[in-house]
Each structure stands twice: as C-alpha cells, then as structure tokens.
Design a protein around this motif. Structure first.
Motif, short mmCIF file in Angstrom:
data_model
loop_
_atom_site.label_atom_id
_atom_site.label_comp_id
_atom_site.label_asym_id
_atom_site.label_seq_id
_atom_site.Cartn_x
_atom_site.Cartn_y
_atom_site.Cartn_z
N LEU A 1 -4.10 -21.31 -35.49
CA LEU A 1 -4.14 -20.23 -34.50
C LEU A 1 -4.35 -18.87 -35.17
CD1 LEU A 1 -1.34 -21.27 -31.98
CD2 LEU A 1 -3.81 -21.30 -31.60
N ALA A 2 -3.91 -18.76 -36.40
CA ALA A 2 -4.10 -17.50 -37.13
C ALA A 2 -5.50 -17.40 -37.73
CB ALA A 2 -3.06 -17.38 -38.24
N SER A 3 -6.09 -18.55 -38.08
CA SER A 3 -7.37 -18.52 -38.80
C SER A 3 -8.59 -18.86 -37.94
CB SER A 3 -7.31 -19.48 -39.99
OG SER A 3 -7.08 -20.81 -39.54
N ASP A 4 -8.42 -19.73 -36.96
CA ASP A 4 -9.59 -20.18 -36.17
C ASP A 4 -9.15 -20.58 -34.76
OD1 ASP A 4 -12.16 -20.85 -35.58
OD2 ASP A 4 -12.26 -22.61 -36.89
N PRO A 5 -8.61 -19.63 -33.99
CA PRO A 5 -7.96 -19.98 -32.72
C PRO A 5 -8.89 -20.54 -31.66
CG PRO A 5 -8.16 -17.59 -32.96
CD PRO A 5 -8.53 -18.19 -34.28
N ILE A 6 -10.07 -19.98 -31.49
CA ILE A 6 -10.95 -20.44 -30.41
C ILE A 6 -11.36 -21.90 -30.63
CG2 ILE A 6 -13.18 -20.11 -29.30
CD1 ILE A 6 -12.90 -17.12 -29.82
N ARG A 7 -11.70 -22.22 -31.86
CA ARG A 7 -12.11 -23.60 -32.15
C ARG A 7 -11.02 -24.60 -31.82
NH1 ARG A 7 -11.13 -27.24 -35.95
NH2 ARG A 7 -9.96 -25.78 -37.25
N VAL A 8 -9.81 -24.37 -32.30
CA VAL A 8 -8.75 -25.36 -32.10
C VAL A 8 -8.26 -25.39 -30.66
CG1 VAL A 8 -8.00 -25.44 -34.49
CG2 VAL A 8 -6.96 -23.77 -32.95
N ILE B 1 -10.09 -25.10 -28.08
CA ILE B 1 -11.06 -25.94 -27.36
C ILE B 1 -10.97 -27.38 -27.82
CG2 ILE B 1 -13.51 -26.37 -26.98
CD1 ILE B 1 -13.94 -23.32 -27.19
N GLN B 2 -10.99 -27.61 -29.12
CA GLN B 2 -11.05 -28.97 -29.63
C GLN B 2 -9.78 -29.76 -29.36
OE1 GLN B 2 -12.21 -28.69 -33.78
NE2 GLN B 2 -14.37 -28.41 -33.26
N SER B 3 -8.65 -29.09 -29.29
CA SER B 3 -7.41 -29.81 -29.02
C SER B 3 -7.39 -30.42 -27.62
CB SER B 3 -6.20 -28.88 -29.20
OG SER B 3 -6.20 -27.86 -28.22
N LEU B 4 -8.22 -29.89 -26.72
CA LEU B 4 -8.30 -30.43 -25.36
C LEU B 4 -9.14 -31.71 -25.27
CD1 LEU B 4 -8.85 -27.15 -23.29
CD2 LEU B 4 -6.84 -28.65 -23.21
N LEU B 5 -9.76 -32.09 -26.36
CA LEU B 5 -10.66 -33.24 -26.34
C LEU B 5 -9.99 -34.52 -26.83
CD1 LEU B 5 -13.86 -31.47 -27.73
CD2 LEU B 5 -13.08 -31.66 -25.36
N TRP B 6 -8.70 -34.44 -27.15
CA TRP B 6 -7.98 -35.59 -27.69
C TRP B 6 -6.67 -35.77 -26.93
CZ3 TRP B 6 -10.44 -38.29 -31.57
CH2 TRP B 6 -11.51 -37.64 -32.18
N ILE B 7 -6.20 -37.01 -26.86
CA ILE B 7 -4.89 -37.26 -26.26
C ILE B 7 -3.87 -37.46 -27.37
CG2 ILE B 7 -5.91 -38.25 -24.19
CD1 ILE B 7 -5.04 -41.01 -25.22
N ASP B 8 -2.64 -37.09 -27.09
CA ASP B 8 -1.57 -37.26 -28.06
C ASP B 8 -0.86 -38.58 -27.76
OD1 ASP B 8 0.20 -36.90 -30.07
OD2 ASP B 8 1.43 -35.40 -29.03
N GLY B 9 -1.50 -39.66 -28.14
CA GLY B 9 -0.96 -40.99 -27.85
C GLY B 9 -2.05 -42.04 -28.02
N LYS B 10 -1.70 -43.30 -27.75
CA LYS B 10 -2.64 -44.39 -27.97
C LYS B 10 -3.40 -44.81 -26.72
CE LYS B 10 0.02 -46.54 -31.73
NZ LYS B 10 0.70 -47.78 -32.18
N TYR B 11 -2.81 -44.55 -25.54
CA TYR B 11 -3.34 -45.15 -24.32
C TYR B 11 -3.97 -44.11 -23.41
CZ TYR B 11 -0.40 -48.89 -26.06
OH TYR B 11 0.18 -49.84 -26.85
N TRP B 12 -5.17 -44.46 -22.91
CA TRP B 12 -5.94 -43.57 -22.06
C TRP B 12 -5.59 -43.71 -20.58
CZ3 TRP B 12 -9.60 -45.00 -18.33
CH2 TRP B 12 -10.40 -43.97 -17.84
N TRP B 13 -5.22 -44.94 -20.17
CA TRP B 13 -5.08 -45.21 -18.74
C TRP B 13 -4.06 -44.32 -18.02
CZ3 TRP B 13 -0.38 -46.65 -16.89
CH2 TRP B 13 0.52 -47.23 -17.78
N PRO B 14 -2.94 -43.88 -18.64
CA PRO B 14 -2.05 -42.97 -17.90
C PRO B 14 -2.75 -41.66 -17.50
CG PRO B 14 -0.91 -43.88 -19.80
CD PRO B 14 -2.36 -44.22 -19.95
N TYR B 15 -3.73 -41.23 -18.29
CA TYR B 15 -4.44 -40.00 -17.97
C TYR B 15 -5.34 -40.19 -16.75
CZ TYR B 15 -2.66 -38.25 -22.37
OH TYR B 15 -1.82 -37.85 -23.37
N LEU B 16 -5.86 -41.39 -16.57
CA LEU B 16 -6.64 -41.69 -15.37
C LEU B 16 -5.78 -41.48 -14.12
CD1 LEU B 16 -9.08 -42.82 -13.84
CD2 LEU B 16 -8.22 -45.13 -14.34
#
Length: 207
Positions: free
Chosen positions: A54-61, A63-78
C-alpha cells in the motif's frame, strides 16, 4: 425447463458486472489449484494489500487483490454474489454498484491496515505483519451487503441490519485483528453510501 433456463439467463444478463467478476474468480481459483504451493504463495503475496504494498504500489494491489479469493472453494462465492451482489447491481445500476463496492474495498483496506500499522508502532504486533497477506473480495462484498439495507422495506430493514452488525461484530469480538476491523469499517462505509440509494425505491414500496 426452457423457461427456467431463460429466466436464469435473463437474471445473469441483468447483473453483468457481478457475474463477469464471478467468472474471473472461477478462473483464478482454478489457477490456485494448479500452481505449485510455493509459487502460489509468492504470487498471492505479491497481490496482497499489505502495508508494504500500500505504501509502494497501492493502485495495483487494490485492483489485483479483488481478482483472487482467500480460500480454496469458489462455490460459496456463487451463492453470496447471487444473493447480495446481483440484486444490488440490478437495484443500484452498474456504476453506483461499482462505486459503493470500491469505496468500501479501499476504505476497509486502509482503515484495517491503518489499525495494524498503529499496533506495530505501539509494539502491540510484530513488525513482520507489514507483509501480512490480505487478498480477496470481502470488503467489497460487505459494503454491498450493508447498502442493501436500504432496499429492504421497514420493519424488516432493521432485522436485516441487526443481523449484519451481529455477524461482523461477533467475528471482530471473537478474533480481534485488522481484517475484522476492516469488515466492520466496510459495513459502516456501505451504510454511509445511503445518498447513492435515494433515487432507488425499496422492494414493496409503491411509486
């Protein structure tokens, strides 16, 4: 069966941002299961909205952090996206939906990480947490859950709000950390987005 399929297609098309994002999360989740563990850890660490990034490259992270889930399973997000994000996008419209979610994602991230920074400065937390991993869509989702309060007619609105506050308040009380605070802040920011909902009528309210 054909009618059901047509209704499902129509519902998905009415919330294109929600379901396009869900497809992206499905693809990155598949990637998470195919990439070797060490490489995956390094890659997710690079996408993390931690204090260092956040101190060095805030815009990139952010945005990119929204493209991954923090866990193994996708179906709960559906389920979560269909129950909360899709109705909110249909109600608010695409741009307002995106604005509310991003405000809560960015605000929840900075407030949670700011709390962590304060704890590190006060020697209440390890300096190693500067690089703590923090990825996922939860602050965005929590903000949308919060703003949906204004879509629900009274008196059920207050029941819904009490339930949301209880869920995230209890989670914070059970495990006090920067992500718990970030979720509570995202909830508050979502509620503060009330002005963006004023031209939208709750369900069951006649014109």
């Amino acid at each position: 069966m054909e009618t059901v399929w047509r209704n499902v297609k129509g519902y998905v098309k009415s919330a294109p941002l929600t379901y396009s994002w869900l497809v992206v999360l499905a693809l990155t989740t598949i990637a998470q299961h195919t990439i070797p563990a060490r490489r995956l850890h390094a890659m997710l660490q690079k996408q993390s909205t931690n204090l260092h990034h956040l101190a060095s490259d805030p815009i990139r992270v952010l945005i990119q952090s929204l493209l991954w889930i923090d866990g193994k399973y996708w179906w709960p997000y559906l389920i979560v996206f269909t129950l909360f994000l899709a109705p909110a996008e249909r109600w608010l419209g695409h741009l307002r939906w995106l604005l509310v979610g991003l405000v809560c994602h960015v605000g929840g991230t900075y407030l949670g990480e700011g709390y962590l920074y304060w704890r590190i400065q006060e020697a209440l937390a390890s300096p190693r947490l500067i690089d703590a991993r923090d990825i996922g869509v939860s602050y965005f989702v929590v903000g949308i859950v919060a703003v949906l309060t204004y879509r629900i007619p009274r008196p059920w609105r207050w029941v819904y709000l009490a339930g949301a506050v209880a869920v995230f308040g209890i989670a914070m009380a059970v495990r006090t950390n920067f992500t718990g605070l970030g979720h509570l802040c995202a909830l508050g920011l979502g509620l503060a987005c009330y002005p963006l909902t004023r031209s939208r009528r709750p369900v069951g309210v006649a014109a």
